[in-house]
Motif scaffolding. Structure first.
Motif, short mmCIF file in Angstrom:
data_model
loop_
_atom_site.label_atom_id
_atom_site.label_comp_id
_atom_site.label_asym_id
_atom_site.label_seq_id
_atom_site.Cartn_x
_atom_site.Cartn_y
_atom_site.Cartn_z
N LYS A 89 44.79 46.64 51.41
CA LYS A 89 43.63 45.78 51.62
C LYS A 89 43.56 44.77 50.48
N ALA A 90 43.60 43.48 50.79
CA ALA A 90 43.64 42.46 49.75
C ALA A 90 43.07 41.15 50.26
N ARG A 91 42.56 40.33 49.34
CA ARG A 91 42.15 38.96 49.66
C ARG A 91 42.27 38.10 48.41
N SER A 92 42.41 36.81 48.62
CA SER A 92 42.48 35.88 47.50
C SER A 92 41.09 35.35 47.18
N TRP A 93 40.87 35.08 45.88
CA TRP A 93 39.61 34.51 45.40
C TRP A 93 39.97 33.30 44.53
N LEU A 94 39.64 32.12 44.97
CA LEU A 94 39.90 30.93 44.16
C LEU A 94 38.89 30.85 43.02
N GLY A 95 39.23 30.03 42.02
CA GLY A 95 38.40 29.95 40.83
C GLY A 95 36.95 29.60 41.13
N TRP A 96 36.72 28.72 42.11
CA TRP A 96 35.35 28.29 42.41
C TRP A 96 34.62 29.32 43.25
N LEU A 142 50.65 36.16 48.09
CA LEU A 142 50.64 37.55 47.64
C LEU A 142 49.64 38.37 48.46
N ALA A 143 48.47 37.80 48.76
CA ALA A 143 47.49 38.51 49.59
C ALA A 143 48.08 38.82 50.97
N ILE A 144 48.77 37.85 51.55
CA ILE A 144 49.41 38.06 52.87
C ILE A 144 50.44 39.18 52.78
N THR A 145 51.25 39.15 51.72
CA THR A 145 52.31 40.15 51.56
C THR A 145 51.72 41.55 51.37
N LEU A 146 50.67 41.66 50.57
CA LEU A 146 50.02 42.95 50.37
C LEU A 146 49.44 43.48 51.69
N GLN A 147 48.82 42.61 52.45
CA GLN A 147 48.27 43.02 53.73
C GLN A 147 49.35 43.55 54.66
N VAL A 149 56.52 41.87 43.48
CA VAL A 149 55.20 41.93 42.84
C VAL A 149 54.25 42.77 43.68
N ALA A 150 54.26 42.55 45.00
CA ALA A 150 53.37 43.30 45.89
C ALA A 150 53.65 44.80 45.82
#
Length: 419
Positions: free
Chosen positions: A91-98, A81-86, A22-23
């Motif tokens: 450049k990537a980061r995760s954003w939770l729903g809240w 996935l963010a870790i794998t992309l990095q 996926v990455a």
């Protein structure tokens, strides 16, 4: 440069090797200069595992705490996935729903998206950062985690694409597009290049499992171009390797004449219920379907027979197979109010549907369907129609035969290019 939302399902995220795949696919889009947001599901089987934990803890669990538990599956895959992309230099980061936030109603376990604040994620994407967002979840007005119901990640992806005004929303699954019917039943089934929102909505509602019905309805409302494609094909430069779900005008602009019928769908998750000798008077039908509606049981096909000389009639309808037991219980408790004599049910039925916007301008589609089935000795138990769909109920033993017969009858076996 395009702004793209990519959504990957549980099969695509099932383990680190698949997450790396996926990455690589995400990196390919970034390398093309595109702004990318990714929506992910939990690993295959993980949500079921979490749901079972809740049931084991208490059959009468608090739905608010249920949402906290089941939302964790997507949180894990978004972080991985963010870790794998990095690690790949993206450049990537995760954003939770809240964190966005994705604001939803407070109907826990079946919440609906009310609004998405796209400012922060838009700024991140514009700076070249890939936003990785867990699907299926949001936050209520009082700050509680909420989930959208099973299959809700598709809806999350379409809603985010709408909020971000994305050029398209790519839904990656374990199939490479939408076919004229299930290729496992009809090997000659063809992948379609384009399908209209209305056709996909009808196909999804009558058994096609490619996309969740809610996500298609939202895409149609917000005019989000959706592409269905496989996460297991190697990424390439073909701009439309899968099936595009678009407005009818876009298809008409590319084809002078389209196929009359777009697809054949089947659904064995149907049960037939018949109430005999129902009083033939105003309000009698409402007495049947009101308690079912109050119990949130969806009713599909409905047939009311000609009234008997005794002033009564028989009423037949279908409900989802999984809801049959609850439906029978509701109707049994309402027998006195309804006034029926017998409650008969049959769960050995299947619904077969033909779908196509060409029905609007062509007569005889239903007649062709009935004749093709009759010629093979397949009895029709019930019928329902819409402007672009005809569905029939048959015995489940004839499901595969009916699909093959209709696929041939409407010329879908042709080797010509799909619409």
């Amino acid at each position: 440069m395009a702004r793209i939302v990519m959504k990957f399902g549980g099969t695509s995220m099932a383990g680190i090797e698949r997450i790396r795949n996926v990455a690589a696919r995400v990196k390919h889009e970034v390398d093309q200069g595109n702004e990318v947001a990714v929506v992910v599901s939990a690993m295959a089987g993980e949500t079921d595992r979490l749901v079972n934990f809740c049931r084991e803890a208490s059959p009468l669990y608090d739905p608010r705490e249920y949402d906290v538990v089941v939302a964790s599956g997507e949180q894990v895959t978004s972080g991985l996935l963010a870790i794998t992309l990095q690690a790949m230099g993206v450049k990537a980061r995760s954003w939770l729903g809240w964190q966005l936030p994705i604001a939803t109603s407070d109907a826990h376990a079946s919440a609906r998206i009310a609004n998405i604040d796209s400012a922060r994620i838009g700024a991140a994407m514009a700076s070249g950062e890939v936003a990785v967002i867990p699907g299926f979840q949001g936050v209520t007005e009082d700050g509680r985690v909420s989930t959208l119901g099973r299959g809700g990640s598709d809806t999350s992806a379409v809603a985010i694409a709408a909020a971000m005004k994305a050029d398209r929303c790519d839904i990656y699954t374990d199939v490479d597009g939408v076919y004229t019917t299930d290729p496992r039943i009809v090997p000659k089934a063809r992948k379609l290049q384009y399908v209209t929102y209305e056709e996909m909505l009808e196909l999804a509602s009558v058994g096609a499992k490619v996309l969740q019905t809610r996500s298609v309805g939202l895409a149609m409302k917000e005019k989000v171009r959706v592409q269905v494609l496989s996460s297991f094909d190697a990424p390439g430069n073909d701009p439309t390797p899968g099936t595009m779900i678009v407005d009818e005008d876009e298809i008409e602009g590319s084809k002078m004449e389209r196929q009359l019928i777009t697809g054949i769908a089947h659904d064995k998750n149907e049960a037939k219920v018949t109430l005999t000798a129902v009083p033939d008077k105003p309000g009698a039908v409402a007495n049947i379907f009101t308690p079912l509606a109050d119990a949130n049981i969806n009713v599909d096909m409905i047939v009311q027979n000609v009234a008997h000389d005794t002033g009564s009639t028989d009423v037949t309808f279908t409900v989802p197979g999984a809801e049959l037991t609850r439906a029978l219980d509701v109707l049994a408790r309402a027998q006195e109010a309804i006034g029926y004599e017998q409650l008969i049910h049959d769960n050995t039925v299947a619904k077969i549907s033909v779908v196509g916007v060409g029905m609007r301008s062509h007569a005889g589609v239903a007649a062709q369907m009935f004749k093709a089935l009759a010629d093979r000795g397949i009895n029709v138990l019930a019928i329902t129609t819409s402007e672009i769909k005809v569905s029939v109920l048959i015995h489940e033993d004839y499901t595969e035969l009916a699909v093959r017969v209709l696929h041939t009858a409407y010329g879908l076996d042709s080797t010509d290019d799909a619409a």
